[in-house]
Design a protein around this motif. Structure first.
Motif, PDB file in Angstrom:
ATOM      1  N   GLY A   1       0.470  -1.520  -0.184  1.00  0.00           N
ATOM      2  CA  GLY A   1       0.107  -0.098  -0.166  1.00  0.00           C
ATOM      3  C   GLY A   1       0.544   1.222  -0.152  1.00  0.00           C
ATOM      4  O   GLY A   1       0.258   2.031   0.586  1.00  0.00           O
TER       5      GLY A   1
ATOM      6  N   GLU B   1      -2.536  -4.279   2.644  1.00  0.00           N
ATOM      7  CA  GLU B   1      -0.954  -4.262   3.227  1.00  0.00           C
ATOM      8  C   GLU B   1      -0.320  -4.557   4.160  1.00  0.00           C
ATOM      9  O   GLU B   1      -1.044  -4.362   5.778  1.00  0.00           O
ATOM     10  CB  GLU B   1      -1.412  -2.216   2.796  1.00  0.00           C
TER      11      GLU B   1
ATOM     12  N   LEU C   1      -1.488   3.463   4.823  1.00  0.00           N
ATOM     13  CA  LEU C   1      -0.773   3.212   3.862  1.00  0.00           C
ATOM     14  C   LEU C   1       0.682   4.409   3.650  1.00  0.00           C
ATOM     15  O   LEU C   1       0.320   5.267   5.020  1.00  0.00           O
ATOM     16  CB  LEU C   1      -1.791   4.043   2.625  1.00  0.00           C
TER      17      LEU C   1
END
Length: 475
Positions: free
Chosen positions: A27, A49, A54
């Protein structure tokens, strides 16, 4: 999974709808870009992720009442892919560009004392746009400035498609073109270390030439500097997640992928603890060593090359003073270990005093030093660089370390960087370390995500989203 819980989860399999499903592993900017591009083309996308956020290596974290970036990140007007990304996540207004390139450069190691110069451009055609700025740059002699101009013209004439450039080092090329040690320090490394994360002698001529040709010698405004006026997490996490949600992407954090494998019907299986996701296409948008560990056998001709791509560290020194000590948004420094200093006061939420962030690239010799040693080294240097610090009180001093911040742009690295496509249908690679033609920058990361998405869409027979950034030569 969507609530980020660490409780054990019931094993489940998410089946694929043929021709419509993709999984993006990672991510960071590359993964978010790939996920958005695939979703905009009508695919059902899952983004996995491992971290709780992120943004990859361009992120923020809380420290008391402040929101702190792990490191200072900037981009240039020529970073057209990252600018597209900002626009796609509705973040352009939060990371504006300078109206015109203007970099204060302070030299503290002069017999007459501290001296300020500026690197500026004019609204003139290339290369005249830098003529006046170079002619008045006080940190080089008249003869050195003339030789810099001749070297710049020689650099502009290099063919970036020539593979021989990648085998040469930039420092040797500069020396062969009459550049003094002072010129390298005060100009070439001033820009190159920050963009390449390596000094000229350790950098591939191909990557260095790309940086200088594109940033300084392509368009008059190409090197105008932009930076986030908010925490990076506001852009790369919150706004990115909002854009992903709006595009219909299923985003799962704290979901570290343990294996990627093919199924009997030719589709893919991606496993995280407690779940297996099936898909028609998989994009590995993770660091090169993690990608190597996940690659199925035969996916690359020489997968061991991924392990030969070195890494380079970046150290960030954070200092909070009880008063304002720097009157510009940023400055660059000469004659001191300090490289670049940025004012992060407003972005961090600091209400009183001033918060400075020192970005120290190519920090191999300092990355593991104790905080106490770094404090003893850098506070006196800031006193030399910024006289107002001498009467100011240091309210906080801390460091952030990214030991593998970028891939090392060493001579020969070009042959090690793979393209987006692998030998295994349906599996694609993304990340700033892939063959984007750029060094390890936010721009390169976004370009890699676009290239991986384009390769996947082409194989699936899906049309390219009309608004997607146009990578001239998708890997």
């Amino acid at each position: 999974m969507t609530d980020g819980s660490t409780e054990p989860r019931e094993d489940r399999t998410v089946p694929a709808a043929p021709g419509r499903d993709a999984v993006v592993v990672g991510g960071g900017l590359a993964g978010v870009t790939a996920a958005l591009a695939l979703a905009d083309a009508g695919l059902r996308v899952t983004l996995l992720e491992g971290r709780p956020r992120l943004g990859g290596l361009a992120f923020s974290f809380p420290r008391g009442d402040l929101t702190v970036d792990n490191g200072q990140h900037v981009y240039l007007r020529c970073c057209t892919a990252y600018r597209w990304f900002l626009d796609r996540i509705d973040g352009t207004a939060l990371a504006p560009l300078q109206d015109r390139l203007d970099v204060p450069v302070v030299d503290v190691d002069r017999p007459e004392g501290r001296r300020l110069g500026r690197l500026r451009r004019d609204a003139l055609p290339v290369p005249l746009h830098l003529g006046r700025g170079l002619a008045t740059y006080p940190h080089l002699s008249l003869a050195e400035r003339a030789k810099v101009g001749r070297a710049a013209l020689a650099l502009k004439g290099l063919d970036l498609t020539d593979p021989a450039l990648d085998r040469q080092d930039f420092g040797g090329w500069l020396a062969a073109h009459g550049q003094s040690a002072r010129a390298v320090e005060a100009l070439w490394d001033l820009v190159g270390v920050a963009t390449l994360n390596a000094v000229a002698g350790d950098a591939s001529l191909s990557l260095a030439a790309m940086v200088f040709k594109t940033g300084l010698l392509s368009e008059p405004g190409a090197a105008d500097i932009g930076w986030a006026h908010v925490p990076l997490g506001e852009l790369h996490d919150r706004l990115a997640r909002k854009a992903l949600d709006s595009a219909g992407v299923r985003t799962e954090v704290r979901s570290r992928v343990t294996s990627v494998s093919t199924l009997a019907d030719g589709r893919w299986s991606v496993e995280v603890p407690g779940e297996r996701v099936e898909a028609d296409a998989v994009v590995l948008a993770v660091p090169q060593r993690e990608a190597h560990a996940l690659l199925p056998q035969g996916a690359l001709d020489a997968p061991e090359r991924l392990l030969e791509i070195g890494t380079a560290p970046i150290l960030n020194v954070h200092v909070i003073y009880d008063r304002t000590v720097l009157g510009t948004p940023f400055l660059a420094a000469l004659g001191t270990p300090v490289q670049w200093v940025f004012d992060r006061t407003a972005a961090s939420g600091l209400k009183e005093g001033q918060y400075l962030a020192l970005s120290q690239s190519a920090a191999q010799d300092e990355i593991d030093l104790p905080v106490s040693v770094l404090r003893e080294r850098y506070l006196p240097e800031l006193n030399r660089l910024l006289p107002l610090t001498r009467d100011a009180e240091v309210k906080d001093f801390f460091v952030t370390r990214e030991r593998t911040a970028t891939f090392a742009p060493t001579p020969g690295v070009g042959r090690l960087r793979p393209g987006a496509r692998t030998r295994t249908p349906g599996l694609y690679l993304a990340g700033a370390w892939t063959a984007t033609g750029w060094p390890a920058t936010m721009e390169g990361a976004v370009r890699s995500g676009v290239s991986a998405a384009e390769a996947a869409l082409s194989a699936l027979g899906r049309p390219r989203p009309a608004h997607l950034f146009d990578v001239e030569e998708a890997a």
